[in-house]
Design an enzyme around this catalytic site. Sequence first.
Site, PDB file in Angstrom:
ATOM      1  N   ARG A 187       0.830  -1.214   0.000  1.00 33.95           N
ATOM      2  CA  ARG A 187       0.000   0.000   0.000  1.00 33.95           C
ATOM      3  C   ARG A 187       0.858   1.255   0.000  1.00 33.95           C
ATOM      4  O   ARG A 187       0.587   2.203  -0.739  1.00 33.95           O
ATOM      5  CB  ARG A 187      -0.923  -0.007   1.228  1.00 33.95           C
ATOM      6  CG  ARG A 187      -2.049  -1.020   1.098  1.00 33.95           C
ATOM      7  CD  ARG A 187      -2.596  -1.364   2.460  1.00 33.95           C
ATOM      8  NE  ARG A 187      -3.833  -2.125   2.400  1.00 33.95           N
ATOM      9  CZ  ARG A 187      -3.908  -3.448   2.242  1.00 33.95           C
ATOM     10  NH1 ARG A 187      -2.804  -4.151   2.100  1.00 33.95           N
ATOM     11  NH2 ARG A 187      -5.085  -4.045   2.238  1.00 33.95           N
ATOM     12  N   SER A 221     -13.079  -8.480   2.109  1.00 34.28           N
ATOM     13  CA  SER A 221     -11.741  -8.478   1.520  1.00 34.28           C
ATOM     14  C   SER A 221     -11.117  -7.095   1.576  1.00 34.28           C
ATOM     15  O   SER A 221     -11.659  -6.128   1.028  1.00 34.28           O
ATOM     16  CB  SER A 221     -11.823  -8.950   0.068  1.00 34.28           C
ATOM     17  OG  SER A 221     -10.647  -8.596  -0.618  1.00 34.28           O
ATOM     18  N   GLN A 273      -8.426  -6.366   0.086  1.00 33.47           N
ATOM     19  CA  GLN A 273      -7.930  -6.060  -1.265  1.00 33.47           C
ATOM     20  C   GLN A 273      -9.021  -5.360  -2.073  1.00 33.47           C
ATOM     21  O   GLN A 273      -8.745  -4.401  -2.799  1.00 33.47           O
ATOM     22  CB  GLN A 273      -7.492  -7.348  -1.964  1.00 33.47           C
ATOM     23  CG  GLN A 273      -6.287  -7.995  -1.295  1.00 33.47           C
ATOM     24  CD  GLN A 273      -5.904  -9.327  -1.907  1.00 33.47           C
ATOM     25  OE1 GLN A 273      -6.604  -9.850  -2.776  1.00 33.47           O
ATOM     26  NE2 GLN A 273      -4.798  -9.888  -1.459  1.00 33.47           N
ATOM     27  N   ASP A 275      -4.926 -15.676   6.574  1.00 36.56           N
ATOM     28  CA  ASP A 275      -3.575 -16.055   6.137  1.00 36.56           C
ATOM     29  C   ASP A 275      -2.876 -16.986   7.134  1.00 36.56           C
ATOM     30  O   ASP A 275      -1.912 -17.662   6.788  1.00 36.56           O
ATOM     31  CB  ASP A 275      -2.703 -14.802   5.965  1.00 36.56           C
ATOM     32  CG  ASP A 275      -3.154 -13.977   4.768  1.00 36.56           C
ATOM     33  OD1 ASP A 275      -3.830 -14.530   3.878  1.00 36.56           O
ATOM     34  OD2 ASP A 275      -2.832 -12.771   4.719  1.00 36.56           O
ATOM     35  N   ARG A 300      -6.141 -23.736  -0.249  1.00 37.96           N
ATOM     36  CA  ARG A 300      -5.421 -24.053   0.990  1.00 37.96           C
ATOM     37  C   ARG A 300      -6.116 -25.107   1.850  1.00 37.96           C
ATOM     38  O   ARG A 300      -5.490 -25.660   2.763  1.00 37.96           O
ATOM     39  CB  ARG A 300      -5.145 -22.768   1.800  1.00 37.96           C
ATOM     40  CG  ARG A 300      -4.038 -21.948   1.159  1.00 37.96           C
ATOM     41  CD  ARG A 300      -3.633 -20.738   1.963  1.00 37.96           C
ATOM     42  NE  ARG A 300      -2.503 -20.082   1.333  1.00 37.96           N
ATOM     43  CZ  ARG A 300      -2.205 -18.792   1.491  1.00 37.96           C
ATOM     44  NH1 ARG A 300      -2.948 -18.024   2.278  1.00 37.96           N
ATOM     45  NH2 ARG A 300      -1.164 -18.280   0.881  1.00 37.96           N
ATOM     46  N   ARG A 347       2.752 -19.783   2.073  1.00 35.54           N
ATOM     47  CA  ARG A 347       2.300 -20.068   3.446  1.00 35.54           C
ATOM     48  C   ARG A 347       2.197 -21.574   3.707  1.00 35.54           C
ATOM     49  O   ARG A 347       2.345 -22.027   4.848  1.00 35.54           O
ATOM     50  CB  ARG A 347       0.987 -19.358   3.748  1.00 35.54           C
ATOM     51  CG  ARG A 347       1.148 -17.831   3.666  1.00 35.54           C
ATOM     52  CD  ARG A 347       0.082 -17.082   4.415  1.00 35.54           C
ATOM     53  NE  ARG A 347       0.015 -15.703   3.941  1.00 35.54           N
ATOM     54  CZ  ARG A 347       0.795 -14.712   4.361  1.00 35.54           C
ATOM     55  NH1 ARG A 347       1.716 -14.912   5.278  1.00 35.54           N
ATOM     56  NH2 ARG A 347       0.649 -13.489   3.859  1.00 35.54           N
TER      57      ARG A 347
HETATM   58  C1  S3P Z   1      -4.450  -8.805   2.085  1.00 35.08           C
HETATM   59  C2  S3P Z   1      -5.739  -9.215   2.310  1.00 35.08           C
HETATM   60  C3  S3P Z   1      -6.130 -10.613   2.392  1.00 35.08           C
HETATM   61  C4  S3P Z   1      -4.942 -11.518   2.623  1.00 35.08           C
HETATM   62  C5  S3P Z   1      -3.788 -11.186   1.737  1.00 35.08           C
HETATM   63  C6  S3P Z   1      -3.351  -9.759   1.951  1.00 35.08           C
HETATM   64  C7  S3P Z   1      -4.183  -7.377   1.982  1.00 35.08           C
HETATM   65  O1  S3P Z   1      -6.754 -11.000   1.185  1.00 35.08           O
HETATM   66  O2  S3P Z   1      -5.302 -12.862   2.447  1.00 35.08           O
HETATM   67  O3  S3P Z   1      -2.687 -12.038   1.996  1.00 35.08           O
HETATM   68  O4  S3P Z   1      -3.009  -6.948   2.059  1.00 35.08           O
HETATM   69  O5  S3P Z   1      -5.141  -6.613   1.815  1.00 35.08           O
HETATM   70  P1  S3P Z   1      -8.300 -10.674   0.895  1.00 35.08           P
HETATM   71  O6  S3P Z   1      -8.464  -9.226   0.940  1.00 35.08           O
HETATM   72  O7  S3P Z   1      -8.562 -11.225  -0.469  1.00 35.08           O
HETATM   73  O8  S3P Z   1      -9.037 -11.414   1.968  1.00 35.08           O
END
Ligand code: S3P
Length: 425
Positions: A26, A165, A167, A313, A343, A385
């Site tokens: 970020r 999420s 992300q 994670d 996973r 992982r």
């Molecule tokens: C992350 C959000 C998670 C996580 C990933 C990193 C992030 O994914 O599993 O390793 O940095 O925003 P999701 O947002 O798809 O849950």
Amino acid sequence: MFETIHPAEAVSGAIRLPGDKSISHRWAMIAGIAEGKTTIHGFATGEDCHSTLGILQALGIPVEDRGSEVIIEGRGLDGLRAPAGMLDAGNSGSTIRMMSGILAAQPFVSRIHGDESLAKRPMQRIMTPLQLMGAQIEATNGKYPPLTITGSQLKAIDYTPAVASAQVKTCILFAGLYCQGETIVREPVKTRDHTELALRMFGADLRTVGPVITLKGRPRLEAKELTVPGDLSSSAFFLSAALMARQSNLVIGGVGLNPTRTALLDYLVSIGAEIKILNVGEQHGELVGDILVRGSVKRPGQITGALTAALIDEIPTLAVLGAATEGIDVRDAAELRVKETDRIATVAENMKRAGIRMEVREDGFTIPGHQKFHAAAFDSFGDHRIAMAFAVAGLSADRPSTIERAEAASVSFPEFYDTLRRITS
Ligand code: S3P
């Protein structure tokens, strides 16, 4: 590449971890569209965050990569250039999903892809909100990378994502930076808030009230000098190893303790671990401190509902910890099936190789406790992982185990095996 893991009786010492992956992505992306030179110390050393840096460079942003120190010369919100070729996100879901929010607002067309694993990961979750904002995106079979993103002037939306999420939230907020007016994201379940903290720290006007985040478009983002805290998700492997060992006394220094990430520590305490947090301070809006772990697991663990999103994670290594101690029950975790590997399937396959019994369901699994890991030839299946979780399993096996495709750990933690060797005996 094979890695041999020897059984260990004790896990002790003091370690530091590479910079947090989520924060590094970020800060780098925002630095690229901020004005001026941002220096990031303690930048994540893994390949994923270097995929992000490579994409910024391909978009015309000067990046000086000195390993864990990175200097990014941001050219402002409108300073990116059309890339000459396909952008490469490697193995990184964060890179492709979060960068797409920025790319969708550019006055040019970009194509972005990744490796074999990324080519199987679902992208509708970001395509739907970006299309509502006015973006034009094409994907393989309507949902998989490569993505062809035809950027345009986007419009602000008020959106509730279907999946919990961070992300997806980040992608929408990054696109919202380019909109007139206010972009609103209503989170179904609170997820990690590094984006909100970072945008505010770089100068954006962003408010969070409960699960509702409101961002005002077209801010002036200013370059900063920053230090990334250690990655709490990477600490999970060492905390689990310490709790499985006969003797343990481990200190992990300078780790990020953002409350939207510390469900891991609460979970470990809830199953009986003795955890102390020392020297807590604040760094650029993020909490940082040292973690001291001792003791052993006394109760079975359960991960369901919102806790699943908060621990997503860490679940592979917590599964290993559960099998060797008091057991674990994981529910509402279908998201595990669309990570770097499925996973649930890759944990189950490796457990089987070590003679561990478990019940597998579509959205989770149950592993009875007090099981003994037999030495095994584990496989990372190309997932960082999974490689690290089963290296931890190997520590408690009866004889040395091997990890096939062990190099996958470099995606988030190139120094992992060396660090593990330093604290085990
Ligand atoms: C992350 C959000 C998670 C996580 C990933 C990193 C992030 O994914 O599993 O390793 O940095 O925003 P999701 O947002 O798809 O849950």
